[in-house]
Design a protein around this motif. Structure first.
Motif, short mmCIF file in Angstrom:
data_model
loop_
_atom_site.label_atom_id
_atom_site.label_comp_id
_atom_site.label_asym_id
_atom_site.label_seq_id
_atom_site.Cartn_x
_atom_site.Cartn_y
_atom_site.Cartn_z
N SER A 68 0.83 -1.21 0.00
CA SER A 68 0.00 0.00 0.00
C SER A 68 0.86 1.26 0.00
O SER A 68 0.53 2.25 -0.65
N SER A 123 -6.46 9.76 2.38
CA SER A 123 -6.68 8.57 1.55
C SER A 123 -6.82 7.29 2.38
O SER A 123 -6.85 6.19 1.82
N LYS A 124 -6.86 7.44 3.72
CA LYS A 124 -7.04 6.30 4.63
C LYS A 124 -5.96 5.24 4.42
O LYS A 124 -6.25 4.04 4.37
N GLU A 172 -5.69 2.51 7.14
CA GLU A 172 -6.75 1.50 7.01
C GLU A 172 -6.42 0.52 5.88
O GLU A 172 -6.60 -0.69 6.02
N ARG A 173 -5.92 1.03 4.77
CA ARG A 173 -5.57 0.17 3.64
C ARG A 173 -4.39 -0.74 3.97
O ARG A 173 -4.35 -1.90 3.55
N GLN A 220 -5.71 -3.61 6.05
CA GLN A 220 -6.41 -4.59 5.21
C GLN A 220 -5.41 -5.47 4.46
O GLN A 220 -5.59 -6.69 4.35
N GLU A 221 -4.35 -4.85 3.97
CA GLU A 221 -3.28 -5.59 3.29
C GLU A 221 -2.65 -6.61 4.23
O GLU A 221 -2.40 -7.76 3.86
#
Length: 255
Positions: A145, A218-219, A222-223, A226-227
């Motif tokens: 990310s 762009s969060k 959070e990304r 998730q990754e």
């Protein structure tokens, strides 16, 4: 001690992974040291944070599988992955310039660590790569990310999916490396940083906040999480366990 933290006369903090016998692989002690260096770098007398590895062979060979091979399930692997992912996000959003001084090979998580830094300086002739795909997992600390924020999509995707070791020269052309050097690493780093370190700290912080705010908007955190969760699922796969088993067997024969 698995690391050193040193304040240099020119006003920056130098963090060195001192596990050259393990190709500067990251264990829990190194993670704690990175967290400490990031918290110390906030001090008003520090203008930048530089991260490097001891010796001339390796910058960082990623997570130490001789430690982490005992993590078999998603539930066992996830706390380690999240711990380092959160450290990398703290490094990424440190309101000071950060530099990966890549003095030797950077493999897997070592490239994720480098990606989280603002600038990447590499010694000519070294190799680096996001090789996690060959281990039947993905970047596990949020590095994919981060890379997606810093390189054009096709270039970032190819580096991740090919999972190859590439030369510093190739990575310079791709935009991952910003400066190639010969000779002494610290001297090369100080030459690269000279103009930055001459600026007022408030100026450095104000500029860095432009990107921090962009990543918050762009969060990115959070990304990254998730990754990391997706990697944890792959971590418990039979294909990954087989890779780790083969790696450990080779290591035993080498030792």
């Amino acid at each position: 001690m698995a690391y050193t933290i040193e304040k240099k006369d020119k006003g920056y903090l130098l963090f060195t992974i001192t596990r050259s016998e393990k190709r500067n692989a990251i264990n829990y002690d190194v993670m704690d040291g990175l967290a400490q260096a990031i918290s110390e770098a906030v001090r008003p007398d520090i203008k930048a944070l530089v991260i490097t590895g001891a010796g001339e062979q390796a910058f960082c060979s990623g997570g130490d599988l001789s430690i982490f091979h005992s993590l078999h399930t998603k539930e066992e692997a996830l706390p380690m992955l999240l711990k380092m992912g959160n450290i990398l996000y703290s490094l990424l959003t440190l309101p000071k310039p950060t530099i990966a001084l890549i003095n030797g090979t950077a493999i897997g998580g070592g490239c994720e660590l480098a990606a989280a830094c603002d600038f990447r300086l590499a010694k000519k002739g070294i190799k680096a790569g996001f090789v996690q795909g060959k281990q039947a997992i993905t970047t596990g600390w949020g590095g994919g990310s981060i890379l997606a924020e810093k390189l054009p999509a096709a270039i970032a995707m190819k580096l991740l999916i090919d999972a190859e070791l590439n030369t510093a020269e190739y990575l310079y052309e791709a935009g991952f490396i910003h400066y190639l050097y010969d000779g002494d690493s610290v001297e090369a780093c100080e030459f690269y940083l000279e103009k930055m370190l001459a600026k007022e700290q408030a100026v450095l912080e104000a500029y860095k906040k432009i990107w921090i705010e962009k990543w918050q908007e762009s969060k990115l955190h959070e990304r990254m999480m998730q990754e990391i969760n997706r990697c944890a699922v792959l971590w418990e796969s039979e294909a990954h366990h087989q890779y780790v088993k083969t790696f450990m067997e080779k290591k035993v024969h080498k030792d």
